[in-house]
Write a protein that holds these residues in place. Structure first.
Motif, short mmCIF file in Angstrom:
data_model
loop_
_atom_site.label_atom_id
_atom_site.label_comp_id
_atom_site.label_asym_id
_atom_site.label_seq_id
_atom_site.Cartn_x
_atom_site.Cartn_y
_atom_site.Cartn_z
N GLY A 47 -3.82 0.49 -7.80
CA GLY A 47 -3.05 -0.75 -7.96
C GLY A 47 -1.63 -0.50 -8.38
N PHE B 46 -0.03 -4.82 -11.40
CA PHE B 46 0.12 -3.38 -11.22
C PHE B 46 -0.58 -2.62 -12.35
N SER B 47 -1.39 -1.62 -11.96
CA SER B 47 -1.99 -0.75 -12.97
C SER B 47 -0.99 0.31 -13.43
N SER C 91 0.80 -1.23 0.00
CA SER C 91 0.00 0.00 0.00
C SER C 91 0.83 1.28 0.00
#
Length: 503
Positions: free
Chosen positions: A481, A398-399, A371
């Motif tokens: 993300g 992961f975005s 996070s």
């Protein structure tokens, strides 16, 4: 032991699909100290750390620093005189401790340390006392010498150094050049293994093979992980030239465990094996990966070893390259136990599963914060970076990925950045504390060439770079993300580990 299954009636249609992959290594010397600020992991109790911290006892810490200071006065790992003359002289006056136990010797460009850790775990699971010698270290110099799967204590490290110091000075007085940092540590490892004593030593070369300081052992099993271009100023400019040096660990009558290689490198290795009357087991032919799927916290494998298939093997490491390392490690241990030569029975599959499930490899696609997720990986050459990029894409959704890169000036930095360009949305370039670290402005110029000006952020200090990358990952809700990858050097990873509270 169980009986070997009949493989002839059930050929695996996917076995020939094994792909070549690499992992990360670097010969950097790093005695890493924390930066001016520490970025702490958010929430939850920290997990046990496989990397030792500084000694809690001030006197022990002072004594360890004194040893580190003395070693730092010697040639570092990047300054070499290509011979084993000095280490052989040290072994002679120490009574040849490296002859007191059998060894498994590991060379290659990428994947050596992870493979060594897997070999060690397998041998330990079969109740053998192990000594492991690897380099470089992530945070503590004591990581380099392990007994029974754990780094030796600071006290034992200091004691071992003091024990061999008079002999080191004796050899220094007789030789044209003093023993180097790496030669002394190699002598310490071999002495510690003999003193324990261990049942088997797992030894990773520092660089090359023929003239590497570790190459005074007579290993019955020689392991060659994937070869690619690195240290071209010392080892050669093609995989074949590099393979010539690395093939020097192949001893008369040994068994060679050969990971998938470039064709020219494989030809060199096979020629050397013939000359040494060595037996060769090749990944993709005699052993390899049958099946692999991503799992929570790692991957689930079916491996084909020299003695049969091993199903449902959980490996708590990310990336196809680590699965290939696992196949190589399994074959190496099978060969050590005589499977494929003396008999064809597989190892006990439950013991194999238990061993692989226990494997850790700090600084290799290692998650140190959530996070946003922060991952550390010691990729330092293009092949390693490519494997890391593929592993990240496969294992993490992961975005948006922010890179933090500090690399050594003597590496192929442009090639490394090019391997990461498709997966990094932005890159924060920085420096670590090593004198070998590339100047941040020079690194920025290379990064702009690869990424374009708008995707490059410059932060001269690593702690500031980490904060900048984490801020970029968090700055917009649509990127919930997002993640951060810290990479470029073992030194960078070690310092980031400390700054992120893992030291």
């Amino acid at each position: 032991m169980t009986e070997q299954p009949d493989l002839s009636s059930s050929p695996d249609d996917h076995f020939d699909d094994i792909v070549e992959a690499e992992t990360t290594r670097d010969p950097d010397l790093a005695v890493i100290e924390a930066g001016s600020r520490t970025l702490r992991t958010l929430g939850g109790a920290p997990q046990a750390d496989p990397v030792p911290a500084r000694p809690a006892d001030p006197e022990v810490d002072k004594a360890l620093r004194a040893v580190e200071t003395e070693l730092a006065t010697r040639w570092g790992e990047t300054k070499l005189e290509p011979s084993v003359t000095r280490i052989a002289a040290l072994m002679d006056v120490l009574g040849e401790p490296q002859r007191a136990y059998p060894s498994i010797h590991i060379t290659g460009t990428n994947g050596k340390t992870s493979t060594a850790r897997m070999v060690e775990a397998l041998l330990g699971a079969f109740d053998l006392r192990t000594g492991r010698y690897t380099s470089p270290h992530v945070q503590s110099i004591t990581e380099r010498i392990s007994l029974d799967g754990a780094p030796i204590s600071a006290e034992r490290f200091i004691e071992t150094y003091e024990d061999i110091k008079p002999y080191v000075e004796m050899v220094d007085a007789q030789q044209e050049y003093r023993l180097s940092f790496f030669e002394i540590l190699t002598g310490m490892a071999y002495a510690a293994f003999a003193d324990t004593p261990v049942d088997v030593a797992v030894v990773e070369v520092g660089m090359g093979g023929s003239w590497d300081a570790t190459n005074v052992i007579d290993a019955s099993v020689a392991v060659v992980t994937p070869i690619s271009l690195d240290h071209t100023d010392r080892l050669g400019s093609t995989p074949a030239e590099i393979a010539v040096e690395k093939s020097g660990i192949i001893k008369q009558g040994a068994t060679v465990i050969l990971a998938q290689q470039p064709v020219d490198a494989a030809q060199v290795m096979l020629k050397k094996a013939v000359e040494a009357d060595a037996t060769v087991a090749r990944e993709g032919m005699e052993f390899g990966i049958v099946a692999r799927e991503v799992a929570v916290g790692g991957q689930l494998l079916t491996l084909r070893g020299l003695g049969g298939e091993y199903e449902d093997v959980f490996l708590p490491l990310y990336g196809a390259h680590q699965a290939h390392n696992a196949a190589v490690a399994l074959a190496a241990v099978e060969a050590f136990f005589g499977i494929g030569s003396e008999h064809a029975r597989p190892l006990d599959v439950d013991t194999v599963r238990k061993a692989f499930a226990s494997v850790v490899s700090p600084g290799r696609l290692e998650v140190v914060r959530r996070s946003p997720t922060v991952v550390l990986d010691a990729a330092h050459n293009p092949a390693g970076a490519q494997a890391t990029a593929e592993g990240l894409t496969e294992a993490f959704g992961f975005s948006r990925l922010i890179g933090v890169v500090a690399a050594s000036a003597d590496k192929d930095v442009k090639g490394l950045l090019e391997a990461f360009e498709p997966v990094f949305a932005e890159v924060v370039v920085t420096a670590n504390t090593s004198h070998r670290s590339m100047d941040v402005d020079e690194l920025a110029a290379v990064a702009v060439e690869v990424f374009g000006d708008e995707r490059v952020v410059v932060e001269p200090r690593l702690d500031d770079a980490l904060e900048a990358a984490i801020t970029l990952a968090e700055e917009e809700d649509e990127y919930a993300g997002a993640g951060v990858l810290v990479t470029g050097s073992v030194i960078t990873v070690g310092e980031a580990r400390l700054l992120l509270g893992r030291g």
